[in-house]
Motif scaffolding. Sequence first.
Motif, PDB file in Angstrom:
ATOM      1  N   VAL A   7       2.772 -21.358  -9.765  1.00  0.00           N
ATOM      2  CA  VAL A   7       2.162 -22.590  -9.269  1.00  0.00           C
ATOM      3  C   VAL A   7       3.158 -23.751  -9.355  1.00  0.00           C
ATOM      4  O   VAL A   7       3.271 -24.558  -8.427  1.00  0.00           O
ATOM      5  CB  VAL A   7       0.862 -22.909 -10.040  1.00  0.00           C
ATOM      6  N   TRP A   8       3.895 -23.854 -10.463  1.00  0.00           N
ATOM      7  CA  TRP A   8       4.894 -24.920 -10.605  1.00  0.00           C
ATOM      8  C   TRP A   8       6.005 -24.784  -9.566  1.00  0.00           C
ATOM      9  O   TRP A   8       6.408 -25.770  -8.956  1.00  0.00           O
ATOM     10  CB  TRP A   8       5.501 -24.901 -12.018  1.00  0.00           C
ATOM     11  N   VAL A   9       6.514 -23.582  -9.387  1.00  0.00           N
ATOM     12  CA  VAL A   9       7.578 -23.363  -8.404  1.00  0.00           C
ATOM     13  C   VAL A   9       7.071 -23.664  -6.996  1.00  0.00           C
ATOM     14  O   VAL A   9       7.763 -24.308  -6.202  1.00  0.00           O
ATOM     15  CB  VAL A   9       8.129 -21.923  -8.513  1.00  0.00           C
ATOM     16  N   LEU A  10       5.875 -23.233  -6.690  1.00  0.00           N
ATOM     17  CA  LEU A  10       5.275 -23.514  -5.387  1.00  0.00           C
ATOM     18  C   LEU A  10       5.117 -25.022  -5.182  1.00  0.00           C
ATOM     19  O   LEU A  10       5.424 -25.546  -4.110  1.00  0.00           O
ATOM     20  CB  LEU A  10       3.922 -22.810  -5.263  1.00  0.00           C
ATOM     21  N   GLY A  11       4.669 -25.719  -6.207  1.00  0.00           N
ATOM     22  CA  GLY A  11       4.519 -27.169  -6.126  1.00  0.00           C
ATOM     23  C   GLY A  11       5.844 -27.869  -5.882  1.00  0.00           C
ATOM     24  O   GLY A  11       5.929 -28.800  -5.078  1.00  0.00           O
ATOM     25  N   VAL A  12       6.880 -27.424  -6.565  1.00  0.00           N
ATOM     26  CA  VAL A  12       8.208 -28.022  -6.370  1.00  0.00           C
ATOM     27  C   VAL A  12       8.689 -27.786  -4.945  1.00  0.00           C
ATOM     28  O   VAL A  12       9.214 -28.700  -4.302  1.00  0.00           O
ATOM     29  CB  VAL A  12       9.214 -27.469  -7.400  1.00  0.00           C
ATOM     30  N   PHE A  13       8.504 -26.583  -4.421  1.00  0.00           N
ATOM     31  CA  PHE A  13       8.923 -26.294  -3.053  1.00  0.00           C
ATOM     32  C   PHE A  13       8.140 -27.124  -2.041  1.00  0.00           C
ATOM     33  O   PHE A  13       8.700 -27.575  -1.039  1.00  0.00           O
ATOM     34  CB  PHE A  13       8.800 -24.804  -2.736  1.00  0.00           C
ATOM     35  N   VAL A  14       6.868 -27.346  -2.291  1.00  0.00           N
ATOM     36  CA  VAL A  14       6.067 -28.166  -1.382  1.00  0.00           C
ATOM     37  C   VAL A  14       6.566 -29.608  -1.397  1.00  0.00           C
ATOM     38  O   VAL A  14       6.735 -30.226  -0.336  1.00  0.00           O
ATOM     39  CB  VAL A  14       4.572 -28.082  -1.762  1.00  0.00           C
ATOM     40  N   ILE A  15       6.830 -30.139  -2.568  1.00  0.00           N
ATOM     41  CA  ILE A  15       7.325 -31.515  -2.661  1.00  0.00           C
ATOM     42  C   ILE A  15       8.686 -31.649  -1.981  1.00  0.00           C
ATOM     43  O   ILE A  15       8.927 -32.590  -1.212  1.00  0.00           O
ATOM     44  CB  ILE A  15       7.392 -31.966  -4.134  1.00  0.00           C
ATOM     45  N   VAL A  16       9.587 -30.719  -2.225  1.00  0.00           N
ATOM     46  CA  VAL A  16      10.915 -30.758  -1.597  1.00  0.00           C
ATOM     47  C   VAL A  16      10.786 -30.607  -0.081  1.00  0.00           C
ATOM     48  O   VAL A  16      11.480 -31.292   0.680  1.00  0.00           O
ATOM     49  CB  VAL A  16      11.832 -29.669  -2.193  1.00  0.00           C
ATOM     50  N   GLY A  17       9.892 -29.753   0.369  1.00  0.00           N
ATOM     51  CA  GLY A  17       9.676 -29.569   1.807  1.00  0.00           C
ATOM     52  C   GLY A  17       9.165 -30.834   2.475  1.00  0.00           C
ATOM     53  O   GLY A  17       9.613 -31.192   3.570  1.00  0.00           O
ATOM     54  N   ILE A  18       8.247 -31.531   1.826  1.00  0.00           N
ATOM     55  CA  ILE A  18       7.717 -32.779   2.381  1.00  0.00           C
ATOM     56  C   ILE A  18       8.815 -33.836   2.458  1.00  0.00           C
ATOM     57  O   ILE A  18       8.943 -34.532   3.469  1.00  0.00           O
ATOM     58  CB  ILE A  18       6.519 -33.268   1.540  1.00  0.00           C
ATOM     59  N   VAL A  19       9.603 -33.960   1.407  1.00  0.00           N
ATOM     60  CA  VAL A  19      10.695 -34.937   1.406  1.00  0.00           C
ATOM     61  C   VAL A  19      11.699 -34.609   2.514  1.00  0.00           C
ATOM     62  O   VAL A  19      12.152 -35.502   3.234  1.00  0.00           O
ATOM     63  CB  VAL A  19      11.383 -34.991   0.024  1.00  0.00           C
TER      64      VAL A  19
END
Length: 54
Positions: A7-19
């Motif tokens: 979940v943490w890794v997925l969250g980080v990838f989502v945030i980086v993808g949005i940026v």
Amino acid sequence: MGAILFVWVLGVFVIVGIVCWYLAQFVIRDSLAYDEEFVWGRKVRHLIDEEKKH
């Protein structure tokens, strides 16, 4: 433990993808004429209009 890490890794990838997406949209919409006119203080559009009149 593995689910929490996932979940943490997925969250980080989502945030980086949005940026990255917002950065790409900014770069696509940015233009050299805008930078020269508003950032560097050059009156590019004014000069272009004068050249078209002649």
